[in-house]
Design a protein around this motif. Structure first.
Motif, PDB file in Angstrom:
ATOM      1  N   LEU A 146      16.381   7.577 -22.854  1.00  0.00           N
ATOM      2  CA  LEU A 146      17.523   8.406 -22.483  1.00  0.00           C
ATOM      3  C   LEU A 146      18.833   7.815 -22.994  1.00  0.00           C
ATOM      4  O   LEU A 146      19.909   8.296 -22.633  1.00  0.00           O
ATOM      5  CB  LEU A 146      17.581   8.566 -20.963  1.00  0.00           C
ATOM      6  CG  LEU A 146      16.357   9.225 -20.331  1.00  0.00           C
ATOM      7  CD1 LEU A 146      16.430   9.121 -18.814  1.00  0.00           C
ATOM      8  CD2 LEU A 146      16.221  10.672 -20.769  1.00  0.00           C
ATOM      9  N   GLY A 147      18.748   6.803 -23.804  1.00  0.00           N
ATOM     10  CA  GLY A 147      19.941   6.175 -24.327  1.00  0.00           C
ATOM     11  C   GLY A 147      20.452   5.084 -23.414  1.00  0.00           C
ATOM     12  O   GLY A 147      20.496   3.907 -23.782  1.00  0.00           O
ATOM     13  N   MET A 148      20.831   5.435 -22.206  1.00  0.00           N
ATOM     14  CA  MET A 148      21.349   4.445 -21.259  1.00  0.00           C
ATOM     15  C   MET A 148      20.229   3.728 -20.516  1.00  0.00           C
ATOM     16  O   MET A 148      20.465   2.737 -19.827  1.00  0.00           O
ATOM     17  CB  MET A 148      22.316   5.104 -20.251  1.00  0.00           C
ATOM     18  CG  MET A 148      21.818   6.354 -19.587  1.00  0.00           C
ATOM     19  SD  MET A 148      20.517   6.076 -18.360  1.00  0.00           S
ATOM     20  CE  MET A 148      20.414   7.648 -17.555  1.00  0.00           C
ATOM     21  N   ALA A 149      18.980   4.213 -20.659  1.00  0.00           N
ATOM     22  CA  ALA A 149      17.813   3.593 -20.030  1.00  0.00           C
ATOM     23  C   ALA A 149      16.561   4.238 -20.607  1.00  0.00           C
ATOM     24  O   ALA A 149      16.613   5.325 -21.191  1.00  0.00           O
ATOM     25  CB  ALA A 149      17.843   3.770 -18.512  1.00  0.00           C
ATOM     26  N   VAL A 150      15.453   3.536 -20.425  1.00  0.00           N
ATOM     27  CA  VAL A 150      14.144   4.092 -20.789  1.00  0.00           C
ATOM     28  C   VAL A 150      13.415   4.408 -19.495  1.00  0.00           C
ATOM     29  O   VAL A 150      13.189   3.515 -18.665  1.00  0.00           O
ATOM     30  CB  VAL A 150      13.335   3.113 -21.658  1.00  0.00           C
ATOM     31  CG1 VAL A 150      11.934   3.667 -21.914  1.00  0.00           C
ATOM     32  CG2 VAL A 150      14.050   2.848 -22.976  1.00  0.00           C
ATOM     33  N   ALA A 151      13.063   5.666 -19.319  1.00  0.00           N
ATOM     34  CA  ALA A 151      12.398   6.099 -18.091  1.00  0.00           C
ATOM     35  C   ALA A 151      10.890   5.909 -18.224  1.00  0.00           C
ATOM     36  O   ALA A 151      10.291   6.381 -19.194  1.00  0.00           O
ATOM     37  CB  ALA A 151      12.719   7.560 -17.802  1.00  0.00           C
ATOM     38  N   PRO A 152      10.262   5.260 -17.261  1.00  0.00           N
ATOM     39  CA  PRO A 152       8.815   5.061 -17.309  1.00  0.00           C
ATOM     40  C   PRO A 152       8.074   6.330 -16.912  1.00  0.00           C
ATOM     41  O   PRO A 152       8.682   7.347 -16.571  1.00  0.00           O
ATOM     42  CB  PRO A 152       8.593   3.957 -16.269  1.00  0.00           C
ATOM     43  CG  PRO A 152       9.675   4.207 -15.255  1.00  0.00           C
ATOM     44  CD  PRO A 152      10.865   4.663 -16.054  1.00  0.00           C
ATOM     45  N   ASP A 153       6.745   6.275 -16.936  1.00  0.00           N
ATOM     46  CA  ASP A 153       5.947   7.385 -16.431  1.00  0.00           C
ATOM     47  C   ASP A 153       6.346   7.675 -14.984  1.00  0.00           C
ATOM     48  O   ASP A 153       6.625   6.744 -14.214  1.00  0.00           O
ATOM     49  CB  ASP A 153       4.454   7.042 -16.474  1.00  0.00           C
ATOM     50  CG  ASP A 153       3.930   6.936 -17.898  1.00  0.00           C
ATOM     51  OD1 ASP A 153       4.715   7.140 -18.842  1.00  0.00           O
ATOM     52  OD2 ASP A 153       2.741   6.619 -18.049  1.00  0.00           O
ATOM     53  N   PRO A 154       6.369   8.943 -14.581  1.00  0.00           N
ATOM     54  CA  PRO A 154       6.755   9.271 -13.209  1.00  0.00           C
ATOM     55  C   PRO A 154       5.719   8.802 -12.205  1.00  0.00           C
ATOM     56  O   PRO A 154       4.527   8.701 -12.509  1.00  0.00           O
ATOM     57  CB  PRO A 154       6.851  10.798 -13.230  1.00  0.00           C
ATOM     58  CG  PRO A 154       5.955  11.218 -14.348  1.00  0.00           C
ATOM     59  CD  PRO A 154       6.070  10.144 -15.382  1.00  0.00           C
ATOM     60  N   LEU A 155       6.181   8.534 -10.995  1.00  0.00           N
ATOM     61  CA  LEU A 155       5.274   8.128  -9.928  1.00  0.00           C
ATOM     62  C   LEU A 155       4.319   9.275  -9.585  1.00  0.00           C
ATOM     63  O   LEU A 155       4.641  10.449  -9.772  1.00  0.00           O
ATOM     64  CB  LEU A 155       6.082   7.715  -8.698  1.00  0.00           C
ATOM     65  CG  LEU A 155       6.930   6.459  -8.887  1.00  0.00           C
ATOM     66  CD1 LEU A 155       7.818   6.224  -7.672  1.00  0.00           C
ATOM     67  CD2 LEU A 155       6.044   5.248  -9.158  1.00  0.00           C
ATOM     68  N   PRO A 156       3.134   8.972  -9.069  1.00  0.00           N
ATOM     69  CA  PRO A 156       2.090   9.980  -8.881  1.00  0.00           C
ATOM     70  C   PRO A 156       2.474  11.143  -7.981  1.00  0.00           C
ATOM     71  O   PRO A 156       1.926  12.241  -8.133  1.00  0.00           O
ATOM     72  CB  PRO A 156       0.924   9.187  -8.275  1.00  0.00           C
ATOM     73  CG  PRO A 156       1.154   7.784  -8.717  1.00  0.00           C
ATOM     74  CD  PRO A 156       2.636   7.611  -8.757  1.00  0.00           C
ATOM     75  N   ASP A 157       3.410  10.939  -7.029  1.00  0.00           N
ATOM     76  CA  ASP A 157       3.725  12.022  -6.098  1.00  0.00           C
ATOM     77  C   ASP A 157       4.781  12.982  -6.629  1.00  0.00           C
ATOM     78  O   ASP A 157       5.133  13.952  -5.948  1.00  0.00           O
ATOM     79  CB  ASP A 157       4.172  11.457  -4.749  1.00  0.00           C
ATOM     80  CG  ASP A 157       5.439  10.625  -4.852  1.00  0.00           C
ATOM     81  OD1 ASP A 157       5.726  10.107  -5.957  1.00  0.00           O
ATOM     82  OD2 ASP A 157       6.147  10.488  -3.834  1.00  0.00           O
ATOM     83  N   LEU A 158       5.285  12.759  -7.832  1.00  0.00           N
ATOM     84  CA  LEU A 158       6.262  13.673  -8.418  1.00  0.00           C
ATOM     85  C   LEU A 158       5.566  14.816  -9.146  1.00  0.00           C
ATOM     86  O   LEU A 158       4.498  14.629  -9.740  1.00  0.00           O
ATOM     87  CB  LEU A 158       7.166  12.937  -9.404  1.00  0.00           C
ATOM     88  CG  LEU A 158       8.057  11.819  -8.858  1.00  0.00           C
ATOM     89  CD1 LEU A 158       8.942  11.279  -9.957  1.00  0.00           C
ATOM     90  CD2 LEU A 158       8.889  12.310  -7.690  1.00  0.00           C
ATOM     91  N   MET A 159       6.197  15.993  -9.112  1.00  0.00           N
ATOM     92  CA  MET A 159       5.618  17.119  -9.852  1.00  0.00           C
ATOM     93  C   MET A 159       5.546  16.793 -11.338  1.00  0.00           C
ATOM     94  O   MET A 159       4.661  17.283 -12.051  1.00  0.00           O
ATOM     95  CB  MET A 159       6.440  18.384  -9.626  1.00  0.00           C
ATOM     96  CG  MET A 159       7.753  18.454 -10.383  1.00  0.00           C
ATOM     97  SD  MET A 159       8.515  20.087 -10.298  1.00  0.00           S
ATOM     98  CE  MET A 159       9.831  19.912 -11.518  1.00  0.00           C
TER      99      MET A 159
END
Length: 404
Positions: A311-324
């Motif tokens: 995302l430029g300002m950070a790298v987002a990891p895989d979402p946690l299992p309970d997220l859609m």
């Protein structure tokens, strides 16, 4: 509480996922045709993104907007910004006033990207070929302060009370930086000067009211009030993101009533969701909830999200299992959409009608605190009609920050 989606949900998502061939806004293939036809029947379409930092999400948002304009006669674009900023966008796309970079210089920081420049240029080109049926733009927020307002106040002080100028500059210089980096983001980044900006704004306003009232006083007073309102109503000034967006909702409703036009509304998913959301311990009733109350099924709510990436300002990891977003990521496609109101077995219907958590990444996102970067919804299908999912994201391209 939202939980990880069961296997039958993942199977249903895979079976109903409609592949998206390209996230580039200029792509005109037929992959989105069923989606565009579905959304085209609405009066207002909310295109909500889970983050404002993804080039792919912005590209799809723009692709959908262009198609709705071209094929279904949508002629208004509502943006998350002040009325003053929206008026400048509108003047450019209708009359060619200024240039996109200048137009965006006073806009909310997330809009100041080359992707937004391309959007403005496309609308301007469309309007040049449709002079009698143009696309208009408006901001959903009331008029708010901009960097030039600080100069109006300081110029007045310089003329009528030069001995007080240093006192005003001490209050206004630090807080005008919020127009480049939001105050709450400054705190997150560790660059905030310390004292709350709303306190500085209140002190500057009080000082102004002690000065002589010449003919120019009323204008300086008006600008100082805008500055004070801006900082008191900011995320930092209010102590968090949670708020009631009735005013923004009424702005869209009133605009549609006055013009009769079909409207596309661009904003974050918490704002466009068709029912209220939970942000941590606070409740948030966004613009989309008021639009659903007013238009019913005539308001279509689309959530555009992603699985992981830069995302430029950070790298987002895989979402946690309970997220859609995790359930959507189980589909092996680089990008797709799914209609949440398509036929489904009872177990799937239970999942989509039940509570959900959706990833939301703002300017204060920290991958180490990823578990808190989400909103909670009482019902996924009541909040959104369509989900658009991108597997991997890359950053938007920022315009240079000026020194105002």
């Amino acid at each position: 509480m939202a939980t990880a989606a069961p296997e039958i949900v993942r199977e249903w998502l895979s079976a109903n996922a409609q592949p998206i061939a390209d996230t580039d806004p200029g792509y005109t293939g037929a992959d989105l045709d069923p989606l565009i036809d579905r959304l085209g029947a609405a009066t207002v379409v909310g295109l909500g993104e889970s983050t404002r930092f993804s080039r792919q999400i912005y590209g799809l948002q723009e692709r959908i907007f262009r198609a709705l304009v071209g094929r279904h006669g949508f002629r208004e674009l509502a943006i998350q910004d002040s009325a003053r900023s929206g008026e400048r966008w509108d003047e450019y796309v209708r009359n060619g006033a200024g240039d996109p970079e200048t137009v965006l210089a006073g806009s909310w920081r997330p809009w100041r990207t080359t992707e937004t420049v391309a959007a403005l240029e496309w609308i301007r080109a469309f309007n040049q070929t449709h002079p009698d049926d143009p696309v208009r733009v408006f901001g959903v927020q009331p008029p708010s302060a901009e960097p030039a307002d600080y100069d109006v106040v300081l110029d007045y002080v310089r003329r009528v009370a030069p001995d007080r100028l240093a006192a005003f500059e001490a209050h206004l210089a630090p807080i005008r930086t919020a127009h480049q980096v939001d105050e709450h983001v400054q705190r997150h980044q560790g660059i905030h000067p310390g004292r709350p900006f709303a306190e500085h704004a209140r002190d500057a306003f009080a000082l102004l009211e002690t000065l002589p009232t010449t003919m120019e006083y009323e204008e300086a007073h008006t600008r100082a009030r805008l500055i004070l309102d801006f900082h008191e109503n900011s995320v930092a000034g209010q102590g968090g993101f949670a708020r009631d967006e009735r005013i923004a909702g009424e702005r869209v409703i009133d605009r549609q009533g006055a013009t009769g036009a079909k409207i596309v509304y661009w904003d974050g998913i918490a704002h466009t969701a068709a029912l209220g959301a939970q942000l941590g311990a606070a409740r948030f009733r966004g613009t989309g909830a008021y639009l659903r109350d007013e238009f019913g099924a005539g308001y279509a709510s689309v959530a555009l999200g992603f699985h992981h990436g830069d995302l430029g300002m950070a790298v987002a990891p895989d979402p946690l299992p309970d997220l859609m977003d995790a359930a959507l990521g189980a589909v092996d496609l680089p990008a797709y959409y799914v209609d949440l109101h398509a036929d489904a077995p009872e177990a799937v219907d239970h999942w989509r009608r039940g509570p959900a958590k959706a990833r939301v990444i703002s300017g204060i996102y920290d991958p180490a605190e990823d578990a808190g970067a989400n909103i909670a919804l009482a019902s996924l299908a009541d909040a959104f009609d369509v989900l658009v999912h991108v597997r991997e994201t890359s950053p938007v391209h920022w315009l240079p920050i000026d020194d105002q």
